[in-house]
Design an enzyme around this catalytic site. Structure first.
Site, PDB file in Angstrom:
ATOM      1  N   PRO A  26       0.934   8.238   1.063  1.00  0.00           N
ATOM      2  CA  PRO A  26       0.922   8.359  -0.419  1.00  0.00           C
ATOM      3  C   PRO A  26       0.412   7.071  -1.022  1.00  0.00           C
ATOM      4  CG  PRO A  26       3.209   7.525   0.701  1.00  0.00           C
ATOM      5  CD  PRO A  26       2.121   7.993   1.836  1.00  0.00           C
ATOM      6  N   MET A  27      -0.546   7.504  -1.933  1.00  0.00           N
ATOM      7  CA  MET A  27      -1.081   6.251  -2.666  1.00  0.00           C
ATOM      8  C   MET A  27      -1.100   6.571  -4.100  1.00  0.00           C
ATOM      9  SD  MET A  27      -4.453   5.333   0.021  1.00  0.00           S
ATOM     10  CE  MET A  27      -4.988   7.295   0.164  1.00  0.00           C
ATOM     11  N   GLN A  79       7.999  11.278  -2.780  1.00  0.00           N
ATOM     12  CA  GLN A  79       8.484   9.936  -2.507  1.00  0.00           C
ATOM     13  C   GLN A  79       8.909   9.443  -3.895  1.00  0.00           C
ATOM     14  OE1 GLN A  79       5.766   6.340  -2.142  1.00  0.00           O
ATOM     15  NE2 GLN A  79       6.605   6.397  -0.181  1.00  0.00           N
ATOM     16  N   CYS A 109       6.662  -0.583  -0.582  1.00  0.00           N
ATOM     17  CA  CYS A 109       5.398  -1.175  -1.546  1.00  0.00           C
ATOM     18  C   CYS A 109       5.525  -2.548  -1.737  1.00  0.00           C
ATOM     19  CB  CYS A 109       5.601  -0.376  -3.085  1.00  0.00           C
ATOM     20  SG  CYS A 109       4.448  -1.000  -3.827  1.00  0.00           S
ATOM     21  N   ASP A 211      -4.328   1.027   8.920  1.00  0.00           N
ATOM     22  CA  ASP A 211      -5.709   0.724   9.598  1.00  0.00           C
ATOM     23  C   ASP A 211      -6.290   1.761  10.545  1.00  0.00           C
ATOM     24  OD1 ASP A 211      -5.529  -1.596   7.984  1.00  0.00           O
ATOM     25  OD2 ASP A 211      -5.177  -3.023   9.849  1.00  0.00           O
ATOM     26  N   GLY A 233      -4.293   6.365   5.041  1.00  0.00           N
ATOM     27  CA  GLY A 233      -4.247   5.940   3.713  1.00  0.00           C
ATOM     28  C   GLY A 233      -5.543   5.882   3.242  1.00  0.00           C
TER      29      GLY A 233
HETATM   30  C1  LIG Z   1      -3.880   2.280  -3.690  1.00  0.00           C
HETATM   31  C2  LIG Z   1      -2.666   2.176  -2.905  1.00  0.00           C
HETATM   32  C3  LIG Z   1      -1.566   2.648  -3.316  1.00  0.00           C
HETATM   33  C4  LIG Z   1      -0.419   2.838  -2.588  1.00  0.00           C
HETATM   34  N1  LIG Z   1       0.644   3.501  -3.030  1.00  0.00           N
HETATM   35  C5  LIG Z   1       1.768   3.773  -2.129  1.00  0.00           C
HETATM   36  C6  LIG Z   1       2.734   4.572  -2.672  1.00  0.00           C
HETATM   37  O1  LIG Z   1       2.879   5.274  -3.799  1.00  0.00           O
HETATM   38  N2  LIG Z   1       3.832   4.795  -1.732  1.00  0.00           N
HETATM   39  C7  LIG Z   1       3.934   4.282  -0.350  1.00  0.00           C
HETATM   40  O2  LIG Z   1       4.894   4.429   0.199  1.00  0.00           O
HETATM   41  N3  LIG Z   1       2.651   3.513   0.007  1.00  0.00           N
HETATM   42  C8  LIG Z   1       1.681   3.367  -1.060  1.00  0.00           C
HETATM   43  N4  LIG Z   1       0.724   2.682  -0.461  1.00  0.00           N
HETATM   44  C9  LIG Z   1       0.480   2.313   0.791  1.00  0.00           C
HETATM   45  C10 LIG Z   1      -0.148   3.391   1.823  1.00  0.00           C
HETATM   46  O3  LIG Z   1       0.723   4.446   1.899  1.00  0.00           O
HETATM   47  C11 LIG Z   1      -0.273   2.814   3.352  1.00  0.00           C
HETATM   48  O4  LIG Z   1       1.006   2.402   3.771  1.00  0.00           O
HETATM   49  C12 LIG Z   1      -1.185   1.589   3.640  1.00  0.00           C
HETATM   50  O5  LIG Z   1      -2.415   1.977   2.487  1.00  0.00           O
HETATM   51  C13 LIG Z   1      -1.582   1.488   4.789  1.00  0.00           C
HETATM   52  O6  LIG Z   1      -2.360   2.393   5.332  1.00  0.00           O
HETATM   53  P1  LIG Z   1      -4.053   2.562   5.620  1.00  0.00           P
HETATM   54  O7  LIG Z   1      -4.249   1.487   6.487  1.00  0.00           O
HETATM   55  O8  LIG Z   1      -4.194   3.915   6.394  1.00  0.00           O
HETATM   56  O9  LIG Z   1      -4.515   2.584   3.983  1.00  0.00           O
HETATM   57  C14 LIG Z   1      -0.372   2.428  -1.164  1.00  0.00           C
HETATM   58  C15 LIG Z   1      -1.589   2.047  -0.766  1.00  0.00           C
HETATM   59  C16 LIG Z   1      -2.726   1.884  -1.522  1.00  0.00           C
HETATM   60  C17 LIG Z   1      -4.085   1.158  -1.028  1.00  0.00           C
END
Ligand SMILES: Cc1cc2nc3c(=O)[nH]c(=O)nc-3n(C[C@H](O)[C@H](O)[C@H](O)COP(=O)(O)O)c2cc1C
Length: 342
Positions: A26-27, A79, A109, A211, A233
């Site tokens: 989720p982002m 979520q 978050c 990552d 993400g």
């Molecule tokens: C722009 C952005 C928005 C995010 N929004 C959420 C969110 O709404 N809910 C959540 O649980 N995590 C959120 N995250 C965290 C991501 O779900 C994830 O845990 C984090 O980016 C690490 O994973 P990655 O390295 O694959 O990006 C967000 C991350 C980013 C960069």
């Protein structure tokens, strides 16, 4: 090289069958309906709504309904974020009323505006309060409830294993762990081995996150953490097919729905743009789409001149943006080699 075939196998989450083990994270502001539709079509095993503030949902605030709307996908996972048990329970009931098959609770978050209200990862500083929210949601709905967390608040408080164990005892069916602490925000590198301590603490599925962007990294995070699935993400920026391409690699198959030529990529980007204008309306949609267009251009049309890029990312005329995009992608050499770009 760790075994990648596990990534393509199904996973049961409290009776809900998840098609494979590579998920879209989720982002907020990114994984809206058009984005989730695309990630799913390319083969992501599970996609999750952006977080929705349970208080906003419970009070019927505009915009929150859009975030929980069912997009017709086989598994609809919503979520929720918040700190009031009453709102979390009500938010969960509303989401299930809209067709949610799984409710995820945000305890990861790091943003100050969320932790300042004692929601998101701030809940990891008060596990009793976190548990009261979990119990409220589990008690309010019949669908599986899951929790997404970090390793802890900071290096001195790595309590994810404790939170996960207590969550499991309260009826949670899966936990996702981002291998960083809250105080790290997005700095440093995710600690994949630390996620193993959560896996050892529970018997429900554990999803490892942080990552990952390639098949080798996906296999490696599962290997180092012992987790059951991987969530991805930021590697999806400008590449909604990232999760799907990892599943496809595990199966030694082509990626579903992958644009196969520069022209097809141009059409793909334009269709994404148009879907966002339809969802949000032109005025808001064209602003929200700009980050996606920027990522697509950076990743697949690096030769775009600064002037052209600026014109695409600042224009208020969708017709002009679309004409520019068609032109950029049909001539971009990088777009010709999409598989390696994925
Ligand atoms: C722009 C952005 C928005 C995010 N929004 C959420 C969110 O709404 N809910 C959540 O649980 N995590 C959120 N995250 C965290 C991501 O779900 C994830 O845990 C984090 O980016 C690490 O994973 P990655 O390295 O694959 O990006 C967000 C991350 C980013 C960069």
């Amino acid at each position: 090289m760790p075994d990648v075939t596990k990534l393509a196998s199904p996973l049961d989450v409290g009776g809900v069958r998840i098609h494979n083990r590579v998920f879209l994270a989720p982002m907020s502001g990114i994984t809206d309906e058009p984005f989730r539709q695309r990630a799913h079509a390319h083969g992501a095993g599970l996609v999750v709504s952006e977080m929705v503030a349970s208080g906003e949902l419970a009070k019927g605030r505009a915009g929150s309904g859009l975030r929980i709307r069912h997009s017709g996908l086989p598994v609809h996972m919503v979520q929720l974020a918040g700190r009031e048990a009453m709102h979390m329970a009500e938010g969960a009931r509303i989401a299930v009323g809209e067709g949610a098959d799984i409710i995820d609770i945000n305890m990861g978050c790091p943003a100050k505006k969320v932790t300042g209200g004692y929601a998101g990862s701030a809940l990891m500083r008060d596990l009793d309060h976190a548990l009261s929210l979990i119990e409220a949601v589990v008690g309010a709905v019949d669908v599986p409830v899951t929790v997404k967390m970090r390793l802890g608040w900071d290096e001195g408080a790595l309590n994810a294993p404790m939170l996960a164990r207590r969550a499991e005892q309260a009826g949670v069916m899966m936990v996702t762990v981002h291998g960083r602490t809250r105080c790290q925000f997005y700095q440093g590198t995710a600690d994949w081995r630390a996620i193993a301590r959560v896996k050892q603490a529970v018997s429900i599925p554990v999803v490892a996150n942080g990552d990952v962007g390639s098949p080798a990294e996906a296999a490696s995070i599962l290997d180092q953490s012992g987790a059951d699935a991987v969530m991805i993400g930021r590697a999806h920026y400008g590449a909604p097919w990232t999760a799907g391409s990892i599943v496809a690699a595990a199966l030694a198959e082509p990626v579903a729905g992958m644009p196969a030529s520069p022209q097809a990529l141009g059409d793909y980007v334009i269709a994404h743009y148009e879907d966002m204008l339809t969802l949000y309306g032109v005025e808001s949609g064209l602003r929200q789409a700009r980050k996606h267009l920027g990522w697509y251009l950076d990743r697949h049309a690096g030769g775009t001149s600064d002037d052209r890029r600026k014109a695409i990312l600042t224009s208020f005329e969708p017709g002009r943006v679309i004409a520019f995009l068609r032109d950029m992608f049909s001539t971009a050499p990088e777009a010709a080699n999409l598989r390696s770009a994925a």
